[in-house]
Enzyme design. Structure first.
Site, short mmCIF file in Angstrom:
data_model
loop_
_atom_site.label_atom_id
_atom_site.label_comp_id
_atom_site.label_asym_id
_atom_site.label_seq_id
_atom_site.Cartn_x
_atom_site.Cartn_y
_atom_site.Cartn_z
N SER A 154 2.81 45.65 44.20
CA SER A 154 3.53 46.74 44.87
C SER A 154 4.98 46.76 44.44
CB SER A 154 3.45 46.56 46.39
OG SER A 154 4.30 47.48 47.06
N TYR A 164 4.76 41.45 53.56
CA TYR A 164 3.95 42.21 52.60
C TYR A 164 4.45 41.99 51.18
CZ TYR A 164 1.84 46.17 50.17
OH TYR A 164 1.15 46.96 49.28
#
Length: 261
Positions: A154, A164
């Protein structure tokens, strides 16, 4: 060898995509449909078995080859069973896209406040899941003369600013390690780092009126949001013979959000 567009074809390949059972607008579904359009037989894998079956049915209805598999990527026995099912159906696996991940259902607390259970759950899916799926299919790839592994990281990992991002940055480490250790087996390992994508999950996490969208509008070289389909071309390059000399890389597909030399 002279380059031809046929090098992007995947007619004799078997591709496995985890987290591909998202209904509606999802990255996993886009990958699965794109691989099928390039000629691959697709193993549509997801914890949501009904969703996986819906995507597999969509591929078959369009003239492609696909099966659905319910899998918990954080469970080793489940990933091994997935690999066995793929081999029984199509003879093996050539391509693995580790797309399954926790994104919406993850703690976004300050790191000092994140519970250890939340931390472990995030890593169980976002990192361990990719490792277990790779381990499950690497023997098949070796037996078939090589393979392609793509890990979905990501733009939020560059830099990581929370749980995350940390889990996704760790996935980059797994990507380079697999590349180094599997190159001798003609198995490549790369990562795709999407920016803000207008998938159903992406819009749930970052609504259209989010201040983050305004930030991206100012910081991206192109536009702040992309469609799931806009990731497929990069995946096809990395999966196909056209990308056979690319390994250990993270490719940012994000409209120029993360600019790296």
């Amino acid at each position: 060898m002279s380059f031809t567009l046929d090098q992007f074809r995947l007619d004799d390949k078997v591709a496995m995509v985890t987290g591909a059972g998202g209904r509606g607008n999802s990255i996993g579904r886009a990958y699965a449909l794109g691989l099928a359009a390039a000629g691959a037989a697709v193993v549509v894998a997801d914890l949501n078995g009904e969703g996986a079956q819906a995507v597999a049915d969509e591929i078959v209805a369009g003239g492609g080859r696909a099966i659905a598999v319910k899998v918990d990527v954080a469970d080793e026995a489940s990933t091994l069973a997935m690999a066995t099912t793929a081999s029984d159906a199509f003879g093996g696996v050539d391509i693995l896209i580790n797309n399954a991940a926790l994104m919406v259902d993850i703690s976004y607390d300050n790191i000092e406040a994140v519970s250890l259970d939340a931390w472990n759950r995030a890593f169980a899916v976002n990192l361990n899941g990719a490792l277990l799926c790779a381990r499950a299919v690497i023997p098949s790839m070796r037996a078939r003369g090589g393979g392609r592994i793509i890990n979905q990281t990501s733009g939020g990992a560059f830099p990581a600013t929370g749980l995350y991002g940390i889990s996704k940055l760790a996935l980059v480490g797994l990507t380079t390690t697999l590349a180094k250790q599997l190159g001798k087996d003609n198995i490549t390992s790369n990562a795709i780092a999407p920016g803000n994508v207008t998938s159903d999950a992406g819009k749930m996490l970052v609504p259209d009126d989010s201040p983050f969208i305004q930030f991206l509008q100012m910081s991206c070289a192109l536009r702040p949001r992309g469609e799931p389909d806009e990731l497929v071309g990069t995946a096809l390059l990395l999966c196909s013979d056209a990308g056979r000399w690319i390994t250990g890389q993270t490719i940012h597909v994000d409209g120029g959000w993360v600019l790296r030399p």
